[in-house]
Design a protein around this motif. Structure first.
Motif, PDB file in Angstrom:
ATOM      1  N   PHE A  90       0.833  -1.208   0.000  1.00  0.00           N
ATOM      2  CA  PHE A  90       0.000   0.000   0.000  1.00  0.00           C
ATOM      3  C   PHE A  90       0.868   1.259   0.000  1.00  0.00           C
ATOM      4  N   ASN A  91       1.867   1.276   0.878  1.00  0.00           N
ATOM      5  CA  ASN A  91       2.743   2.444   0.984  1.00  0.00           C
ATOM      6  C   ASN A  91       3.586   2.643  -0.266  1.00  0.00           C
ATOM      7  N   ALA A  92       4.143   1.555  -0.787  1.00  0.00           N
ATOM      8  CA  ALA A  92       5.012   1.660  -1.966  1.00  0.00           C
ATOM      9  C   ALA A  92       4.252   2.195  -3.173  1.00  0.00           C
ATOM     10  N   ILE A  93       3.044   1.703  -3.372  1.00  0.00           N
ATOM     11  CA  ILE A  93       2.232   2.180  -4.504  1.00  0.00           C
ATOM     12  C   ILE A  93       2.014   3.688  -4.387  1.00  0.00           C
ATOM     13  N   ASN A  94       1.677   4.133  -3.193  1.00  0.00           N
ATOM     14  CA  ASN A  94       1.430   5.561  -2.989  1.00  0.00           C
ATOM     15  C   ASN A  94       2.689   6.386  -3.243  1.00  0.00           C
ATOM     16  N   GLU A  95       3.832   5.918  -2.755  1.00  0.00           N
ATOM     17  CA  GLU A  95       5.069   6.685  -2.945  1.00  0.00           C
ATOM     18  C   GLU A  95       5.398   6.834  -4.431  1.00  0.00           C
ATOM     19  N   VAL A  96       5.194   5.773  -5.189  1.00  0.00           N
ATOM     20  CA  VAL A  96       5.436   5.845  -6.632  1.00  0.00           C
ATOM     21  C   VAL A  96       4.456   6.809  -7.290  1.00  0.00           C
ATOM     22  N   ALA A  97       3.182   6.681  -6.948  1.00  0.00           N
ATOM     23  CA  ALA A  97       2.154   7.527  -7.569  1.00  0.00           C
ATOM     24  C   ALA A  97       2.399   9.003  -7.268  1.00  0.00           C
ATOM     25  N   VAL A  98       2.754   9.311  -6.033  1.00  0.00           N
ATOM     26  CA  VAL A  98       3.012  10.709  -5.659  1.00  0.00           C
ATOM     27  C   VAL A  98       4.224  11.249  -6.410  1.00  0.00           C
ATOM     28  N   GLN A  99       5.269  10.445  -6.527  1.00  0.00           N
ATOM     29  CA  GLN A  99       6.459  10.907  -7.244  1.00  0.00           C
ATOM     30  C   GLN A  99       6.159  11.131  -8.720  1.00  0.00           C
ATOM     31  N   GLN A 100       5.367  10.257  -9.301  1.00  0.00           N
ATOM     32  CA  GLN A 100       4.985  10.423 -10.704  1.00  0.00           C
ATOM     33  C   GLN A 100       4.139  11.683 -10.894  1.00  0.00           C
ATOM     34  N   PHE A 101       3.305  11.977  -9.919  1.00  0.00           N
ATOM     35  CA  PHE A 101       2.529  13.220  -9.959  1.00  0.00           C
ATOM     36  C   PHE A 101       3.451  14.432  -9.837  1.00  0.00           C
ATOM     37  N   ARG A 102       4.409  14.358  -8.930  1.00  0.00           N
ATOM     38  CA  ARG A 102       5.363  15.464  -8.765  1.00  0.00           C
ATOM     39  C   ARG A 102       6.188  15.684 -10.029  1.00  0.00           C
ATOM     40  N   ASP A 103       6.415  14.600 -10.765  1.00  0.00           N
ATOM     41  CA  ASP A 103       7.169  14.693 -12.019  1.00  0.00           C
ATOM     42  C   ASP A 103       6.267  15.002 -13.216  1.00  0.00           C
ATOM     43  N   SER A 104       4.987  15.289 -12.940  1.00  0.00           N
ATOM     44  CA  SER A 104       3.994  15.633 -13.975  1.00  0.00           C
ATOM     45  C   SER A 104       3.775  14.504 -14.974  1.00  0.00           C
ATOM     46  N   LYS A 105       3.944  13.264 -14.524  1.00  0.00           N
ATOM     47  CA  LYS A 105       3.701  12.103 -15.379  1.00  0.00           C
ATOM     48  C   LYS A 105       2.250  11.636 -15.302  1.00  0.00           C
ATOM     49  N   ILE A 106       1.594  11.916 -14.169  1.00  0.00           N
ATOM     50  CA  ILE A 106       0.178  11.580 -14.010  1.00  0.00           C
ATOM     51  C   ILE A 106      -0.525  12.776 -13.374  1.00  0.00           C
ATOM     52  N   SER A 107      -1.848  12.774 -13.396  1.00  0.00           N
ATOM     53  CA  SER A 107      -2.611  13.871 -12.803  1.00  0.00           C
ATOM     54  C   SER A 107      -2.859  13.614 -11.316  1.00  0.00           C
ATOM     55  N   PHE A 108      -3.349  14.625 -10.642  1.00  0.00           N
ATOM     56  CA  PHE A 108      -3.682  14.498  -9.214  1.00  0.00           C
ATOM     57  C   PHE A 108      -4.720  13.399  -8.997  1.00  0.00           C
ATOM     58  N   LEU A 109      -5.724  13.342  -9.847  1.00  0.00           N
ATOM     59  CA  LEU A 109      -6.769  12.324  -9.700  1.00  0.00           C
ATOM     60  C   LEU A 109      -6.273  10.927 -10.032  1.00  0.00           C
ATOM     61  N   ASP A 110      -5.199  10.842 -10.820  1.00  0.00           N
ATOM     62  CA  ASP A 110      -4.645   9.531 -11.168  1.00  0.00           C
ATOM     63  C   ASP A 110      -4.005   8.838  -9.968  1.00  0.00           C
ATOM     64  N   ILE A 111      -3.618   9.591  -8.957  1.00  0.00           N
ATOM     65  CA  ILE A 111      -2.962   8.991  -7.788  1.00  0.00           C
ATOM     66  C   ILE A 111      -3.856   7.913  -7.186  1.00  0.00           C
ATOM     67  N   ASP A 112      -5.122   8.241  -6.964  1.00  0.00           N
ATOM     68  CA  ASP A 112      -6.054   7.260  -6.397  1.00  0.00           C
ATOM     69  C   ASP A 112      -6.247   6.060  -7.323  1.00  0.00           C
ATOM     70  N   LYS A 113      -6.300   6.323  -8.621  1.00  0.00           N
ATOM     71  CA  LYS A 113      -6.487   5.226  -9.586  1.00  0.00           C
ATOM     72  C   LYS A 113      -5.323   4.247  -9.527  1.00  0.00           C
ATOM     73  N   VAL A 114      -4.114   4.787  -9.439  1.00  0.00           N
ATOM     74  CA  VAL A 114      -2.921   3.926  -9.381  1.00  0.00           C
ATOM     75  C   VAL A 114      -2.939   3.097  -8.102  1.00  0.00           C
ATOM     76  N   ILE A 115      -3.276   3.732  -6.976  1.00  0.00           N
ATOM     77  CA  ILE A 115      -3.286   3.027  -5.692  1.00  0.00           C
ATOM     78  C   ILE A 115      -4.298   1.884  -5.710  1.00  0.00           C
ATOM     79  N   LYS A 116      -5.525   2.189  -6.087  1.00  0.00           N
ATOM     80  CA  LYS A 116      -6.587   1.176  -6.047  1.00  0.00           C
ATOM     81  C   LYS A 116      -6.358   0.079  -7.096  1.00  0.00           C
ATOM     82  N   GLY A 117      -5.932   0.473  -8.286  1.00  0.00           N
ATOM     83  CA  GLY A 117      -5.717  -0.504  -9.343  1.00  0.00           C
ATOM     84  C   GLY A 117      -4.571  -1.446  -9.048  1.00  0.00           C
ATOM     85  N   THR A 118      -3.469  -0.920  -8.550  1.00  0.00           N
ATOM     86  CA  THR A 118      -2.303  -1.762  -8.276  1.00  0.00           C
ATOM     87  C   THR A 118      -2.524  -2.641  -7.061  1.00  0.00           C
TER      88      THR A 118
END
Length: 377
Positions: free
Chosen positions: A314-342
């Motif tokens: 759970f934690n690892a998925i979130n850390e990756v998603a947040v970093q990808q958001f910070r790098d403008s690779k995904i949107s803010f709303l995509d963070i939740d999608k990545v967490i739940k999907g993975t």
């Protein structure tokens, strides 16, 4: 004089801890600190507090008696009689290594790194027990719970534990408004002075999910007895309700100095500067967790009930998603999608060693990046 070592001395927790020490130089002394790469801040700390030990992964030009780069030497420092408190303030999964090291010191561990409990809870707690290390939470909510717990009552007498979340800077916004949120906006917390990653976690409410998990494991409380609510003012941090209908709440200004000072005390409380808490102009408001965020809290409940490798995943998925958001690779709303999907596709199992924690952390990070690639197609 009570000796303090700060892991993550140049970070936000470190800054708050140093402020408390600065205000109590008659009873507290900084013996040492660790840091990553903020050399200028490290030099400022050394100049003011004159610590004997500084740990960093690389040798630098520091005016300090003992500069340490080896973890075995750091372990020797942790075990020095002059150190009473080790503040574990390194954020994220990165902080697990130093927290596990501290668990073997036999000292009082002031824990701000919630990821150590979330990802390696039973292993970390067993290590603390083995080496007679004591855990004192300095996350504001968990320190609040600790102060609200009735030492004359057992956990079976607890009816509910409530943790509060500010809601971050976007509480009340529509989904359409959230589509265009930038990393800079998400990191701008309205109440707390925190690092970028935890500020974004606050905006997504993922930080509160991790804190619910930490509270359940640290205090051995069932998941169905813990809930979270939105409290925009960040004044009431936690409330414990007992089976007789009594509720004990903890209130303070949103400052990490408060829980740190509470845990650096001896027989008596130590003083810090603070503003008047409640005025006639200040109202306290409470709202339910937004419906669209309930699925994240359901995952947090699953982590608590089934544990094993689930917290690390759970934690690892979130850390990756947040970093990808910070790098403008995904949107803010995509963070939740990545967490739940993975999380839904990861294999779950028990944990027997700290090595397995790192293994599943890496597996989840790989799977998260695969999920992110699928979102872009």
């Amino acid at each position: 004089m009570r000796g303090v070592f700060i892991s993550g001395g140049t970070g936000s927790i470190g800054s708050s801890a140093l402020s408390v020490i600065r205000q109590n130089t008659d009873s507290l002394k900084l013996i040492g600190f660790s840091y990553n790469n903020n050399h200028e801040k490290a030099k400022e700390i050394i100049s003011e507090f004159k610590p004997k030990y500084v740990f960093s992964n690389q040798l630098t030009d520091l005016d300090v008696p003992n500069q340490i780069t080896d973890e075995d030497d750091l372990m020797e420092v942790f075990c020095l009689e002059s150190i009473e408190f080790i503040i574990c303030g390194v954020s994220g999964f990165e902080g697990l290594k130093s927290t596990m090291l501290a668990s073997k010191s036999g000292k009082k561990i002031l824990l701000a790194n919630k990821e150590s409990i979330v990802t390696a809870g039973s292993i970390f707690l067993e290590s603390c027990k083995k080496y007679d290390s004591q855990i004192f939470p300095i996350d504001s909510e968990h320190n609040a719970v600790l102060q609200c717990l009735d030492t004359k009552s057992s956990n079976s007498e607890i009816s509910k534990v409530m943790l509060t979340a500010s809601g971050g800077p976007f509480y009340g916004m529509s989904m359409d408004q959230l589509k265009e949120i930038t990393p800079e906006q998400a990191a701008n917390h309205p109440n707390w002075k925190m690092g970028t990653k935890i500020s974004i976690d606050s905006a997504t409410l993922m930080n509160k999910c991790l804190e619910v998990i930490e509270a359940a494991i640290l205090f051995k409380i069932e998941s169905d007895k813990i809930n979270a609510v939105i409290h925009p003012q960040s004044i009431l941090h936690a409330m414990v309700t007992y089976v007789d209908g009594s509720s004990i709440a903890h209130l303070s200004n949103p400052s990490m100095e408060v829980p740190i000072a509470n845990m650096l005390r001896g027989d008596n409380r130590i003083s810090i500067n603070f503003e008047e808490l409640l005025t006639s102009e200040r109202a306290l408001e409470f709202f339910p967790i937004p419906h669209e965020k309930e699925s994240l809290f359901e995952i947090a409940s699953d982590v608590i009930k089934r544990q094993g490798n689930r917290g690390a995943i759970f934690n690892a998925i979130n850390e990756v998603a947040v970093q990808q958001f910070r790098d403008s690779k995904i949107s803010f709303l995509d963070i939740d999608k990545v967490i739940k999907g993975t999380y839904s596709v990861m294999p779950m199992s028990k944990l027997d060693s700290i090595e397995e924690v790192y293994f599943y952390d890496q597996e989840a990070r790989i799977k998260s990046l695969e999920m992110i690639k699928s979102l872009s197609h």
